[in-house]
Scaffold this active site. Structure first.
Site, PDB file in Angstrom:
ATOM      1  N   ARG A  17      33.567  10.959  27.052  1.00 24.80           N
ATOM      2  CA  ARG A  17      32.430  12.246  26.673  1.00 24.80           C
ATOM      3  C   ARG A  17      31.517  12.474  27.563  1.00 24.80           C
ATOM      4  O   ARG A  17      31.380  13.761  27.843  1.00 24.80           O
ATOM      5  CB  ARG A  17      31.894  11.679  25.171  1.00 24.80           C
ATOM      6  CG  ARG A  17      30.923  12.862  24.582  1.00 24.80           C
ATOM      7  CD  ARG A  17      30.343  12.502  23.338  1.00 24.80           C
ATOM      8  NE  ARG A  17      29.361  11.317  23.123  1.00 24.80           N
ATOM      9  CZ  ARG A  17      28.887  10.903  22.238  1.00 24.80           C
ATOM     10  NH1 ARG A  17      29.261  11.143  21.048  1.00 24.80           N
ATOM     11  NH2 ARG A  17      27.703   9.919  22.238  1.00 24.80           N
ATOM     12  N   LYS A  39      29.456  10.247  14.016  1.00 27.03           N
ATOM     13  CA  LYS A  39      28.766  10.499  12.956  1.00 27.03           C
ATOM     14  C   LYS A  39      28.204  11.972  13.241  1.00 27.03           C
ATOM     15  O   LYS A  39      28.155  12.799  12.141  1.00 27.03           O
ATOM     16  CB  LYS A  39      27.668   9.830  12.469  1.00 27.03           C
ATOM     17  CG  LYS A  39      27.970   8.366  12.214  1.00 27.03           C
ATOM     18  CD  LYS A  39      26.694   7.426  11.837  1.00 27.03           C
ATOM     19  CE  LYS A  39      25.716   7.423  12.916  1.00 27.03           C
ATOM     20  NZ  LYS A  39      26.269   6.846  14.212  1.00 27.03           N
ATOM     21  N   ARG A  81      24.169  13.573  27.934  1.00 31.24           N
ATOM     22  CA  ARG A  81      23.155  12.644  27.086  1.00 31.24           C
ATOM     23  C   ARG A  81      22.787  11.467  27.618  1.00 31.24           C
ATOM     24  O   ARG A  81      23.519  10.767  28.158  1.00 31.24           O
ATOM     25  CB  ARG A  81      23.571  12.703  25.479  1.00 31.24           C
ATOM     26  CG  ARG A  81      24.043  13.906  24.830  1.00 31.24           C
ATOM     27  CD  ARG A  81      24.466  13.523  23.498  1.00 31.24           C
ATOM     28  NE  ARG A  81      24.159  12.560  22.833  1.00 31.24           N
ATOM     29  CZ  ARG A  81      24.662  12.140  21.677  1.00 31.24           C
ATOM     30  NH1 ARG A  81      25.442  12.901  20.743  1.00 31.24           N
ATOM     31  NH2 ARG A  81      24.426  10.710  20.974  1.00 31.24           N
TER      32      ARG A  81
END
Length: 195
Positions: free
Chosen positions: A127, A13, A139
């Protein structure tokens, strides 16, 4: 262009929202960012949110909707917006519909990125490895265990929002497991049909 972008964490998203922002000159509205900005600006809704957060509570739907209403009234949202990660519950979706109707705003599309949740964990692990290889920070929510918790919360609380929009004839589903550029092209196709 006014969009709601749905899908579980890791579905892409954020990537797709950023591409839409760059191509169409619209703003991406993140409830977390809006909450922090409202608190910093000490708006009436921001002050309510601050009091709740300082007490360790969860910010209510009423406060979140108030912050979104305030944000949609700002000049940069007049050309359009993407709601990414909101609404998170059917109650929020109903409240969003009511608020948009009051403002005379119509959603152009509600797009759900449909993904194989079993493969999402692999996507997140990859990722994180790519970020590490580039020397970029990873993250916190890209930790596989943290991610699995987020996915469980999504399935428990948020997955019901897509059927709400589907029942209203507003939901368009796109295979979020395709290559990033293919997902972008599919979103563009949905937006052309909505125009």
């Amino acid at each position: 262009m006014r969009l709601v972008l749905l899908g579980p964490p890791g579905a892409g998203k954020g990537t797709q929202a950023q591409r839409l922002v760059n191509r169409h000159g619209i703003v991406q509205l993140s409830t977390g960012d809006m909450l922090r900005a409202a608190v910093a600006a000490e708006t009436p809704v921001g002050l309510k949110a601050k009091a709740v957060m300082e007490a360790g509570g969860l910010v209510s739907d009423e406060i979140v909707i108030g912050i979104i209403a305030d944000r949609l009234a700002q000049p940069d949202a007049k050309n359009g917006f993407i709601l990414d990660g909101f609404p998170r519950t059917v109650a929020q979706a109903e409240e969003l519909d009511r608020m948009l109707t009051e403002k005379g705003i119509k959603l152009d599309a509600v797009i759900e990125l449909v993904v194989d949740q079993g493969k999402l964990v692999d996507r997140i692990v990859n990722r994180a490895a790519e970020h590490r290889a580039k020397g970029e920070p990873v993250r916190k929510d890209d930790d596989p265990e943290v991610f699995k918790s987020r996915l469980e919360a999504y399935n428990r609380d948020t997955a019901v929002v897509a059927p709400y929009y589907k029942a209203r004839g507003q939901l368009k589903q796109i295979d979020g497991m395709m290559e990033i550029d293919s997902v972008t092209a599919a979103i563009d196709g949905v937006l052309r049909q909505a125009a």
